[in-house]
Scaffold this motif. Structure first.
Motif, PDB file in Angstrom:
ATOM      1  N   ASP A   1     -36.932  43.080 -15.422  1.00 42.11           N
ATOM      2  CA  ASP A   1     -36.214  43.620 -16.576  1.00 42.11           C
ATOM      3  C   ASP A   1     -35.543  42.520 -17.386  1.00 42.11           C
ATOM      4  O   ASP A   1     -35.228  41.435 -16.871  1.00 42.11           O
ATOM      5  N   GLU A   2     -35.317  42.810 -18.668  1.00 44.71           N
ATOM      6  CA  GLU A   2     -34.590  41.907 -19.557  1.00 44.71           C
ATOM      7  C   GLU A   2     -33.136  42.345 -19.653  1.00 44.71           C
ATOM      8  O   GLU A   2     -32.819  43.526 -19.474  1.00 44.71           O
ATOM      9  N   THR A   3     -32.279  41.386 -19.971  1.00 45.84           N
ATOM     10  CA  THR A   3     -30.879  41.688 -20.273  1.00 45.84           C
ATOM     11  C   THR A   3     -30.710  41.646 -21.780  1.00 45.84           C
ATOM     12  O   THR A   3     -31.091  40.667 -22.435  1.00 45.84           O
TER      13      THR A   3
ATOM     14  N   THR B   1     -31.579  38.718 -26.221  1.00 41.47           N
ATOM     15  CA  THR B   1     -32.497  39.211 -25.189  1.00 41.47           C
ATOM     16  C   THR B   1     -32.803  38.059 -24.250  1.00 41.47           C
ATOM     17  O   THR B   1     -33.330  37.024 -24.682  1.00 41.47           O
TER      18      THR B   1
ATOM     19  N   SER C   1     -36.500  33.051 -20.492  1.00 37.31           N
ATOM     20  CA  SER C   1     -36.574  33.126 -21.954  1.00 37.31           C
ATOM     21  C   SER C   1     -35.266  33.662 -22.516  1.00 37.31           C
ATOM     22  O   SER C   1     -34.580  34.449 -21.869  1.00 37.31           O
TER      23      SER C   1
ATOM     24  N   LYS D   1     -34.138  36.838 -20.131  1.00 38.74           N
ATOM     25  CA  LYS D   1     -34.853  37.255 -18.921  1.00 38.74           C
ATOM     26  C   LYS D   1     -34.800  36.136 -17.891  1.00 38.74           C
ATOM     27  O   LYS D   1     -34.974  34.957 -18.231  1.00 38.74           O
TER      28      LYS D   1
END
Length: 415
Positions: A139-141, A131, A94, A133
């Motif tokens: 975890d997301e970046t 955002t 995403s 992923k």
């Protein structure tokens, strides 16, 4: 000491060996070889694969790495290229891009889902939060960047006003504050749509003026929407638009007035029926009135008219001309006239180029023709002048593009 042969086929000993002898022989083998010899058959196979097997094992344990362009923390990022998010050693699950103005940037993944690209460029002068992923990641970046502001800008002033109701001849006219070099880019960023639907085409009169109209007059009751998506459109080198808005306006009843200066009368027709006929006086032989199709672009209950403003020296200066309605930029009006004898109207053309109707000083006498015509009119109404002895008015002189054929009008489009 000699070593007895061990068969490659069966692995059985060809001589007699004691347990102590075997252990002694193994103890003489180098440590590395001993470890290899003690591996299971599966481990031995992996080891013989060499570098390929080692890379395969490492790859399975690599963590997906996400990269955002523009780089996180950039303060003056370019706004003329899309936002891009890529992933190494994985796939993207995403991506969202949100501006501090509440806007969002949509985008698409490539087939491998290793790259996401925004469908449009980011807006200038805006802070964005990205955002992203990776598939299977916990975890997301999150990355942030701020786009730079443009150096020079332009806007378009439009006619008619938002929310207004106009006559059937009113074009959508846009005047830009800076000369436009890339007419196609600017015109593509502007759309004019109508309900009921009709083809609407733009025509450039100059590098600062773009008008839109259908082939024939608008239908009564039409709802028109002007969409200006000019923000960050480069109109000229280094000069960018700043507008992003939609406005609507409406078309009212159909009123078309025809002035015949041979007969010296004006016939007013509304929705196809004759509403009124008025005696008029047009331009004299030295100052003939423009012929052609003209559109009322301004209205004044009273206004001052000076001959010096239209290149006629000091021939007249009237401070309170009643019921004046502009037909051309160059100074042609249809207006009330209280200073001429009533005998003039319907019998002589005595003006300096305007179309005059009998009126009263003060603009408050509702019984006179000037008052009645003014009260029955609105911006965008059509006034057609014929038999004036003058050539047809230029289409750019006022809101008078109807004097161009549909083919000539479309030829002035940049798209």
């Amino acid at each position: 000491m000699g070593v007895q042969h061990i068969s490659n086929g069966s692995g059985r000993q060809s001589g007699t060996w004691s347990r102590r002898g075997i252990l002694a022989a193994l103890g003489a083998v180098p440590a590395g070889a001993a470890l290899a010899g003690c591996s299971s058959s599966a481990d031995a196979s992996a080891a013989t694969d060499g570098k390929g097997a080692t890379a395969s094992v490492k790859s399975a344990t690599k963590k997906a790495t996400i990269t955002v362009t523009p780089v996180s923390g950039t303060k003056k990022a370019d706004f003329t290229t899309p936002v891009e998010v890529t992933v190494a050693d994985g796939t993207l699950a995403s991506v969202t891009v949100v501006g501090n103005d509440g806007s969002t940037l949509s985008g698409t993944f490539n087939d491998a889902k290793t790259t996401w690209t925004s469908a449009k460029n980011p807006y200038s002068g805006t802070k964005y939060t990205v955002t992203a992923k990776a598939q299977g990641a916990a975890d997301e970046t999150v990355a942030t960047f701020t786009t730079r502001s443009p150096g020079e800008t332009f806007i378009g002033y439009f006619t008619p006003e938002a929310g207004s109701t106009s006559g059937v001849g009113m074009p959508v006219s846009i005047n830009f504050t800076h000369a436009v070099a890339d007419r196609a880019a600017v015109q593509k960023a502007i759309t004019v749509t109508a309900e009921p639907e009709v083809e609407v085409v733009g025509h450039w009169f100059s590098d600062t003026r773009l008008d839109f109209r259908p082939e024939t007059y608008w239908a009564s009751g039409t709802r028109i929407t002007l969409s200006l998506d000019l923000k960050d459109v480069e109109g000229s080198d280094g000069v960018y638009g700043v507008q992003s808005k939609d406005v609507t306006f409406h078309i009212g009843r159909a009123q078309i007035s025809t002035v015949d200066l041979a007969a010296k009368e004006m016939v007013v027709r509304r929705d196809g029926a004759t509403l009124a006929t008025y005696p008029v006086s047009g331009g004299n032989a030295q100052h003939t009135t423009w012929s052609g199709i003209m559109v009322i672009s301004e209205r004044f209950k009273q206004t001052r008219m000076e001959s010096s403003t239209v290149g006629l020296g000091d021939e007249y200066d009237i401070s309170d001309v009643p019921h004046a309605q502009r037909l051309t930029t160059s100074g042609t009006f249809v207006h009330g006239n209280y200073w001429a004898s009533t005998a003039v109207f319907g019998h002589e053309n005595t003006s300096h180029g305007c179309v005059g109707l009998h009126d009263a000083k003060g603009a408050s006498d509702s019984s006179v023709a000037g008052y009645k015509f003014y009260e029955s009119s609105m911006l965008g109404d059509v006034v057609i002048v014929k038999n004036s002895g003058e050539k047809t008015v230029e289409a750019s002189n006022g809101l008078n593009g109807w004097n161009l054929s549909w083919a000539d009008w479309k030829a002035g489009s940049a798209v």
